[in-house]
Motif scaffolding. Structure first.
Motif, PDB file in Angstrom:
ATOM      1  N   ASP A 139      44.001  11.525  24.362  1.00 55.41           N
ATOM      2  CA  ASP A 139      44.264  12.245  23.126  1.00 55.41           C
ATOM      3  C   ASP A 139      45.604  11.814  22.457  1.00 55.41           C
ATOM      4  OD1 ASP A 139      44.350  14.583  21.540  1.00 55.41           O
ATOM      5  OD2 ASP A 139      45.367  15.908  23.027  1.00 55.41           O
ATOM      6  N   ILE A 140      46.020  12.205  21.152  1.00 56.15           N
ATOM      7  CA  ILE A 140      47.104  11.817  20.644  1.00 56.15           C
ATOM      8  C   ILE A 140      48.299  12.862  20.606  1.00 56.15           C
ATOM      9  CG2 ILE A 140      48.285  11.392  18.424  1.00 56.15           C
ATOM     10  CD1 ILE A 140      45.679   9.619  17.724  1.00 56.15           C
ATOM     11  N   LYS A 141      47.803  14.073  20.270  1.00 59.10           N
ATOM     12  CA  LYS A 141      49.063  15.220  20.392  1.00 59.10           C
ATOM     13  C   LYS A 141      49.093  15.769  21.691  1.00 59.10           C
ATOM     14  CE  LYS A 141      49.722  15.621  15.559  1.00 59.10           C
ATOM     15  NZ  LYS A 141      50.176  16.440  14.187  1.00 59.10           N
ATOM     16  N   THR A 153      53.214  11.587  22.905  1.00 68.11           N
ATOM     17  CA  THR A 153      51.968  11.249  22.262  1.00 68.11           C
ATOM     18  C   THR A 153      51.292  10.026  22.817  1.00 68.11           C
ATOM     19  OG1 THR A 153      52.847   9.645  20.614  1.00 68.11           O
ATOM     20  CG2 THR A 153      53.602  11.999  20.013  1.00 68.11           C
ATOM     21  N   ASP A 195      52.491   6.644  21.579  1.00 66.62           N
ATOM     22  CA  ASP A 195      53.703   6.447  22.382  1.00 66.62           C
ATOM     23  C   ASP A 195      53.377   5.854  23.926  1.00 66.62           C
ATOM     24  OD1 ASP A 195      55.599   6.549  20.520  1.00 66.62           O
ATOM     25  OD2 ASP A 195      55.894   8.660  20.916  1.00 66.62           O
ATOM     26  N   THR A 224      41.070  12.994  19.057  1.00 62.63           N
ATOM     27  CA  THR A 224      41.968  13.721  18.636  1.00 62.63           C
ATOM     28  C   THR A 224      41.224  14.725  17.633  1.00 62.63           C
ATOM     29  OG1 THR A 224      44.107  13.835  17.381  1.00 62.63           O
ATOM     30  CG2 THR A 224      42.604  12.144  17.121  1.00 62.63           C
ATOM     31  N   HIS A 268      46.291   9.585  12.256  1.00 61.60           N
ATOM     32  CA  HIS A 268      46.709   8.771  12.987  1.00 61.60           C
ATOM     33  C   HIS A 268      45.638   7.607  13.215  1.00 61.60           C
ATOM     34  CE1 HIS A 268      50.135  11.375  14.193  1.00 61.60           C
ATOM     35  NE2 HIS A 268      49.344  11.960  14.577  1.00 61.60           N
TER      36      HIS A 268
END
Length: 232
Positions: free
Chosen positions: A54-56, A61, A64, A79, A84
């Motif tokens: 997942d991104i958020k 994140t 990162d 996501t 992104h």
């Protein structure tokens, strides 16, 4: 069989990935994490081929998280946000799944990961270094001796293969380029550079020299470079 983990701060999302992956015969989910730092610890101790990421997330994140892993496994981002996508492919993500995703779309992403895995597996021996490869450039498939390749460089949506006598540009990601080349003969030194081990003439703290060309060494790849130096 691909060994995969899933990282998402939403338990329902993790359950969806587990259920969908359960229908894919060549993937097994070995662990799921709502906490990305626990996932980092797991990755240091366990062989993992693929991450559903997942991104958020609240702590860090997914972008990162991926940047922080040296020599990361393949990654499929999952996501609810589309903004992104470009950045994820710059990080050589295998695919980018927008929630909610269907089984056919999930399977398509998994097939891409499996194709890369099989390609890497076939190239994961020293004898492969002597076999020719074919690089698609425009409408042509160009036959290349891997021994003639000095390095590969990511340039936007393309990869430029720099050879001893010419350059070949192909619409590939660095992940695809890395899978194409024999792993025993090449080493990733930067997000944008994949170099022939035998062509490295000098290594400094943050630079590797290919003949007279200086290339940067990325922070995430320093450990791999150190291992390479010790094994030489």
């Amino acid at each position: 069989m691909l060994q995969a983990i899933a990282i998402d701060d939403e338990p329902i999302a993790l359950e969806v990935i587990k259920n969908l992956a359960g229908q894919v015969v060549f993937i097994t989910i070995t662990a799921c994490f709502a906490n990305s730092f626990k996932a980092m610890d797991y990755l240091q101790k366990n062989k993992t081929d693929l991450i559903f990421l997942d991104i958020k997330m609240p702590d860090i994140t997914g972008i990162d998280f991926l940047k922080s892993i040296p020599n990361p496994p393949m990654v499929i981002f999952t996501t609810a946000y589309s903004e992104h996508a470009v950045q994820s492919f710059e990080l050589d993500a295998v695919d980018y799944l927008l929630k909610p995703f269907s089984l056919p779309r999930f399977l398509k992403a998994c097939n891409k990961a499996n194709e890369l895995y099989q390609l890497r597996k076939n190239n994961d021996n020293s004898s492969a270094a002597s076999l020719p490869i074919f690089i698609k450039s425009g409408y042509e498939q160009v036959r290349v001796d891997p021994g003639d390749i000095l390095y590969a460089e990511s340039v936007g949506n393309y990869v430029q293969f720099v050879l001893t006598d010419r350059n070949i540009v192909s619409r590939l990601t660095m992940t695809e380029a890395e899978a194409l080349l024999p792993v025993a003969a090449f080493i990733r030194i930067h997000r944008s550079y994949l170099v022939a081990k035998k062509q490295i003439t000098k290594i400094e703290k943050r630079s590797a020299w290919i003949k007279n060309k200086e290339l940067s060494i990325g922070e995430a790849y320093i450990r791999d470079i150190e291992k390479f130096i010790k094994n030489e």
